[in-house]
Write a protein that holds these residues in place. Structure first.
Motif: not given
Length: 378
Positions: A354-378
């Motif tokens: 809805k906010l024209n953004g993108e979401i993705w992640f990288k994850s490994s079992v037993g190590i953890g997860s990192e989620f990324f969210v990117s949005f336009p400034i204007k």
């Protein structure tokens, strides 16, 4: 070379109905121009020999410029290879060069063959099917949404029957025990038991409230007319305040770390939707990394976009389940008894769109997860 089905050699059959002084080429052009369809006659190499005036009237392509050229040179999305199958059909998009109108034209191909079986010429008949194709797409979209909604309802019933049963049972048993305890002498021991069951009632009621809120927010997020209220905020200050609030709510038992560039930046966004997005991701990081290193939230400025990462050192998501993790009511198999509805990440993805953004992640079992969210400034 004319197709065999348009043979003008038998003049005796044509003389009574054709005016004198016209050549076969002129007669063929007259026939083509009487059609509302787009008629194109090509040789075996798909080079245009005749074309109806409707090409110019409808698609703004001059007839004179089309003669001698290959069809894919005058119609951008036309296939470059000759089409030899009789009655083959295809729909191509066309944008007119002047008025920029958009059409969907369905072409039907009728090859004409020599006695030896070789392709002599090809007649392409084009019809404007824009309304038909648009209506068909709307129907398919509605059918897809209907199917998706039915699946959503089915998964919700399954989830609700499971998730609601435990809180309701706890609330009922605690209420009954409170009633029994209050009928006895109110000793300090009984008071402690009463307070314990009151705490259980509050906890389970809050859990049911969260589930209901998630379902309502999901339903709202998938509506195309969802209202977006854009405001100008300092994104670094906004994220820092949110992280501080979550840390206070957690009584500092586990502290989420936050980092950002020295210089903040103002962005146009809907703060209420951002709260839902980042609060969900941060609480997930805390929930699925119990006993591990503290989660980290980081803000990065990347030109016309800002990017936020939420990193934990917890369970991680199994590789074979990562494609499904944003689905409604989906929960990874390794979460064990950790409570949840499986709606959080689905809601986060919908609100991010809805906010024209993108979401993705990288994850490994037993190590953890990192989620990324990117949005336009204007």
């Amino acid at each position: 070379m004319f197709p065999a089905t348009l043979n003008f050699s038998d003049q005796s059959s044509l003389d009574p109905i054709l005016p004198s002084g016209f050549s076969e080429r002129e007669i063929l052009q007259m026939i083509f121009d009487q059609s509302e369809d787009i008629l194109i006659l090509t040789n075996a190499s798909m080079e245009v020999e005749f074309v109806s005036q409707s090409l110019q009237n409808t698609l703004e392509i001059p007839v004179k410029k089309a003669i001698g050229k290959k069809v894919d040179q005058i119609l951008e999305n036309f296939p470059s290879l000759p089409l030899m199958k009789p009655n083959q059909k295809m729909v191509i998009p066309v944008t007119t060069p002047k008025t920029k109108k958009k059409f969907l034209i369905e072409f039907e191909f009728k090859p004409q063959f020599t006695q030896a079986g070789a392709v002599q010429s090809i007649i392409a008949i084009g019809r404007n099917v824009t309304e038909r194709e648009v209506s068909l797409k709307k129907f398919k979209d509605i059918a897809f949404k209907e199917k998706e909604l039915n699946q959503l309802k089915s998964r919700f019933v399954s989830m609700a029957s499971h998730e609601f049963r435990t809180p309701l049972a706890t609330i009922l048993s605690s209420a009954l025990l409170i009633d029994m305890l209050l009928k006895k002498d109110f000793t300090p021991e009984i008071k402690a038991k009463v307070l314990n069951h009151v705490d259980k009632i509050v906890t389970q009621t809050n859990r049911l409230t969260d589930i209901t809120s998630d379902v309502l927010l999901l339903e709202k997020s998938i509506q195309p007319e969802m209202k977006i209220s854009l405001k100008k905020i300092l994104i670094g200050e906004f994220l820092k305040d949110l992280v501080d609030t979550i840390n206070r709510e957690n009584f500092e038992r586990r502290t989420v770390a936050f980092s950002m560039p020295e210089k903040d930046v103002a962005v146009w966004t809907d703060p209420s939707l951002l709260v839902h997005i980042f609060r969900n991701l941060i609480l997930n990081a805390l929930k699925y990394s119990e006993g591990s290193l503290e989660p980290e939230v980081s803000l990065q400025l990347r030109g016309s976009y800002f990017e936020v990462s939420v990193k934990d050192y917890g369970l991680g998501i199994p590789k074979e389940e990562q494609e499904q993790i944003f689905g409604s009511f989906y929960r990874a198999k390794n979460v064990g008894n950790i409570k949840g509805t499986g709606l959080g990440l689905n809601i986060v993805r919908e609100l991010t769109k809805k906010l024209n953004g993108e979401i993705w992640f990288k994850s490994s079992v037993g190590i953890g997860s990192e989620f990324f969210v990117s949005f336009p400034i204007k």
